[in-house]
Design a protein around this motif. Structure first.
Motif, PDB file in Angstrom:
ATOM      1  N   LEU A 170       8.200   7.892 -15.627  1.00 19.91           N
ATOM      2  CA  LEU A 170       7.667   6.537 -15.729  1.00 19.91           C
ATOM      3  C   LEU A 170       7.762   6.059 -17.175  1.00 19.91           C
ATOM      4  O   LEU A 170       7.506   6.828 -18.108  1.00 19.91           O
ATOM      5  CB  LEU A 170       6.203   6.536 -15.278  1.00 19.91           C
ATOM      6  N   ALA A 171       8.167   4.798 -17.358  1.00 20.60           N
ATOM      7  CA  ALA A 171       8.202   4.219 -18.698  1.00 20.60           C
ATOM      8  C   ALA A 171       6.785   3.927 -19.173  1.00 20.60           C
ATOM      9  O   ALA A 171       5.966   3.366 -18.433  1.00 20.60           O
ATOM     10  CB  ALA A 171       9.030   2.938 -18.701  1.00 20.60           C
ATOM     11  N   LEU A 172       6.479   4.309 -20.403  1.00 23.80           N
ATOM     12  CA  LEU A 172       5.181   4.005 -20.998  1.00 23.80           C
ATOM     13  C   LEU A 172       5.083   2.512 -21.304  1.00 23.80           C
ATOM     14  O   LEU A 172       6.090   1.852 -21.548  1.00 23.80           O
ATOM     15  CB  LEU A 172       4.997   4.810 -22.285  1.00 23.80           C
ATOM     16  N   PRO A 173       3.860   1.942 -21.317  1.00 18.51           N
ATOM     17  CA  PRO A 173       3.697   0.507 -21.613  1.00 18.51           C
ATOM     18  C   PRO A 173       4.048   0.223 -23.067  1.00 18.51           C
ATOM     19  O   PRO A 173       3.285   0.549 -23.968  1.00 18.51           O
ATOM     20  CB  PRO A 173       2.222   0.253 -21.310  1.00 18.51           C
ATOM     21  N   THR A 232      -2.387   9.353 -19.533  1.00 19.03           N
ATOM     22  CA  THR A 232      -3.277  10.286 -18.829  1.00 19.03           C
ATOM     23  C   THR A 232      -3.263  10.017 -17.332  1.00 19.03           C
ATOM     24  O   THR A 232      -3.151  10.942 -16.514  1.00 19.03           O
ATOM     25  CB  THR A 232      -4.706  10.161 -19.369  1.00 19.03           C
ATOM     26  N   ALA A 233      -3.367   8.728 -16.966  1.00 16.79           N
ATOM     27  CA  ALA A 233      -3.382   8.370 -15.548  1.00 16.79           C
ATOM     28  C   ALA A 233      -2.046   8.708 -14.883  1.00 16.79           C
ATOM     29  O   ALA A 233      -2.014   9.203 -13.750  1.00 16.79           O
ATOM     30  CB  ALA A 233      -3.701   6.883 -15.393  1.00 16.79           C
ATOM     31  N   ALA A 234      -0.943   8.440 -15.576  1.00 13.52           N
ATOM     32  CA  ALA A 234       0.379   8.727 -15.001  1.00 13.52           C
ATOM     33  C   ALA A 234       0.561  10.217 -14.768  1.00 13.52           C
ATOM     34  O   ALA A 234       1.081  10.640 -13.727  1.00 13.52           O
ATOM     35  CB  ALA A 234       1.473   8.188 -15.925  1.00 13.52           C
ATOM     36  N   GLU A 235       0.141  11.031 -15.718  1.00 16.68           N
ATOM     37  CA  GLU A 235       0.246  12.482 -15.544  1.00 16.68           C
ATOM     38  C   GLU A 235      -0.635  12.945 -14.392  1.00 16.68           C
ATOM     39  O   GLU A 235      -0.230  13.794 -13.588  1.00 16.68           O
ATOM     40  CB  GLU A 235      -0.130  13.199 -16.840  1.00 16.68           C
ATOM     41  N   ASP A 236      -1.834  12.377 -14.286  1.00 16.35           N
ATOM     42  CA  ASP A 236      -2.730  12.741 -13.190  1.00 16.35           C
ATOM     43  C   ASP A 236      -2.141  12.349 -11.831  1.00 16.35           C
ATOM     44  O   ASP A 236      -2.375  13.035 -10.825  1.00 16.35           O
ATOM     45  CB  ASP A 236      -4.095  12.080 -13.372  1.00 16.35           C
ATOM     46  N   LEU A 237      -1.383  11.247 -11.791  1.00 21.72           N
ATOM     47  CA  LEU A 237      -0.752  10.826 -10.544  1.00 21.72           C
ATOM     48  C   LEU A 237       0.372  11.771 -10.121  1.00 21.72           C
ATOM     49  O   LEU A 237       0.750  11.803  -8.956  1.00 21.72           O
ATOM     50  CB  LEU A 237      -0.187   9.408 -10.697  1.00 21.72           C
ATOM     51  N   GLY A 238       0.912  12.519 -11.094  1.00 22.19           N
ATOM     52  CA  GLY A 238       1.966  13.466 -10.776  1.00 22.19           C
ATOM     53  C   GLY A 238       3.320  13.148 -11.370  1.00 22.19           C
ATOM     54  O   GLY A 238       4.308  13.809 -11.036  1.00 22.19           O
ATOM     55  N   PHE A 239       3.393  12.164 -12.259  1.00 23.77           N
ATOM     56  CA  PHE A 239       4.672  11.867 -12.893  1.00 23.77           C
ATOM     57  C   PHE A 239       5.040  12.996 -13.846  1.00 23.77           C
ATOM     58  O   PHE A 239       4.219  13.482 -14.623  1.00 23.77           O
ATOM     59  CB  PHE A 239       4.613  10.528 -13.621  1.00 23.77           C
ATOM     60  N   VAL A 261      11.535   5.451 -13.742  1.00 23.61           N
ATOM     61  CA  VAL A 261      11.277   4.107 -13.228  1.00 23.61           C
ATOM     62  C   VAL A 261      10.558   3.295 -14.308  1.00 23.61           C
ATOM     63  O   VAL A 261       9.555   3.744 -14.862  1.00 23.61           O
ATOM     64  CB  VAL A 261      10.445   4.147 -11.936  1.00 23.61           C
ATOM     65  N   ASP A 262      11.084   2.111 -14.589  1.00 22.90           N
ATOM     66  CA  ASP A 262      10.531   1.214 -15.600  1.00 22.90           C
ATOM     67  C   ASP A 262       9.908   0.021 -14.890  1.00 22.90           C
ATOM     68  O   ASP A 262      10.600  -0.746 -14.216  1.00 22.90           O
ATOM     69  CB  ASP A 262      11.648   0.776 -16.546  1.00 22.90           C
TER      70      ASP A 262
END
Length: 306
Positions: free
Chosen positions: A16-19, A35-42, A284-285
């Motif tokens: 995932l692209a960072l903001p 943190t949220a993206a890693e927790d989601l499983g990215f 994914v961006d």
């Protein structure tokens, strides 16, 4: 080489692209998002590179620029890639951190080596270094770098980085930079160096990847073009005495209105195509479809659920 071939049937690693740019350009939000993206499983988090957005650019954005709209409006606001990755490194533990991609020739390799080594150490060896040539002449002019010969300049950057990461003493004598024999005490966590991925969509760019990179930063395109360009890299790797199966491919997908992939719902079929081609890493961006950081995380949740 620092990478190993992925076995057949390896699971898809979704990134995932960072903001970082457009309405999502909020450096203060990066730790929460990462943190949220890693927790989601990215499995990976990425940054891009945009140095300048001139009012009357000499070149149109190759991703669909027109004379009326030479590049996406989102490019007008762009946070620093190194700062963004450092913020993500501080709060994540497993996700790899990548660049897709820095405009390599405009950077000094000595300063690059210091920054990239620091990022690799700060992330405990999770950095993927990504370079491309860029497409905008004004970025070269603004940084005092000639547009002509940019491919050779990138080769010199890669040679100098290898010397700074592995030499003892580190030294380099090239067409662009001379680095006197020096003691370099700061070494990357990944040995002998972080993986280096290169972007590009021309046969010379893919040949360079095959000769000396750890993989290709690809963009979404029809299947036959992905296959054809990849064959150039594989052939170049074989001619250079390298194992083509050790090369990585990271496929970038940018959902955007007016393109073949308009929404997050259009991404899963692209992943099916990627699997057919043996691609196991996808970035994914969401910058073009998310209204703000919270909306981007909502869309990311939908994507990982699909």
């Amino acid at each position: 080489m620092t990478t190993t071939p992925r076995p057949a049937g390896a699971p898809m690693r979704l990134g995932l692209a960072l903001p970082q740019y457009g309405t999502l350009a909020d450096p203060a939000a990066v730790p929460r998002f990462a943190t949220a993206a890693e927790d989601l499983g990215f499995a990976s988090l990425w940054v891009g590179d945009r140095i300048l957005t001139p009012r009357e650019p000499s070149d149109l954005y190759p991703g669909g620029g027109t004379p009326e709209h030479p590049y996406p409006r989102e490019f007008e606001t762009f946070a620093d890639p190194f700062t963004t990755l450092a913020a993500a490194a501080a709060v994540t533990r497993t996700a790899r951190l990548g660049m897709s991609a820095l405009t390599g020739p405009v950077y000094s390799p000595v300063l690059l080596a210091r920054a990239l080594t620091s990022l690799d150490l700060a992330s405990s060896g999770r950095l993927d270094v990504g370079f491309g040539l860029g497409w905008l002449r004004e970025e070269y002019f603004a940084t005092g770098v000639p547009w002509e010969g940019r491919g050779r300049r990138l080769e010199d950057v890669l040679d100098a980085l290898d010397a700074l990461w592995t030499g003892d003493p580190a030294a380099h004598e090239g067409p662009q930079w001379r680095i006197a024999p020096s003691t370099v005490g700061l070494r990357p966590a990944q040995r002998p160096r972080p993986p280096v991925l290169l972007g590009g969509f021309s046969p010379p760019a893919l040949a360079r990847i095959g000769r000396r990179a750890d993989g290709w930063l690809a963009g979404w395109m029809p299947k036959q073009y992905l296959e054809g360009l990849w064959s150039v890299a594989r052939e170049a790797a074989e001619k250079a005495g390298r194992d083509p199966n050790s090369l990585r491919r990271v496929l970038r997908i940018n959902p955007r209105q007016g393109t073949a992939i308009e929404t997050v719902a259009d991404v899963p079929p692209c992943l099916d195509v990627a699997r057919e081609l043996g691609i196991t890493e996808v970035l994914v961006d969401l910058h073009y479809v998310a209204k703000d950081v919270d909306h981007a995380l909502e869309l990311a949740g939908e994507l990982i659920a699909d």
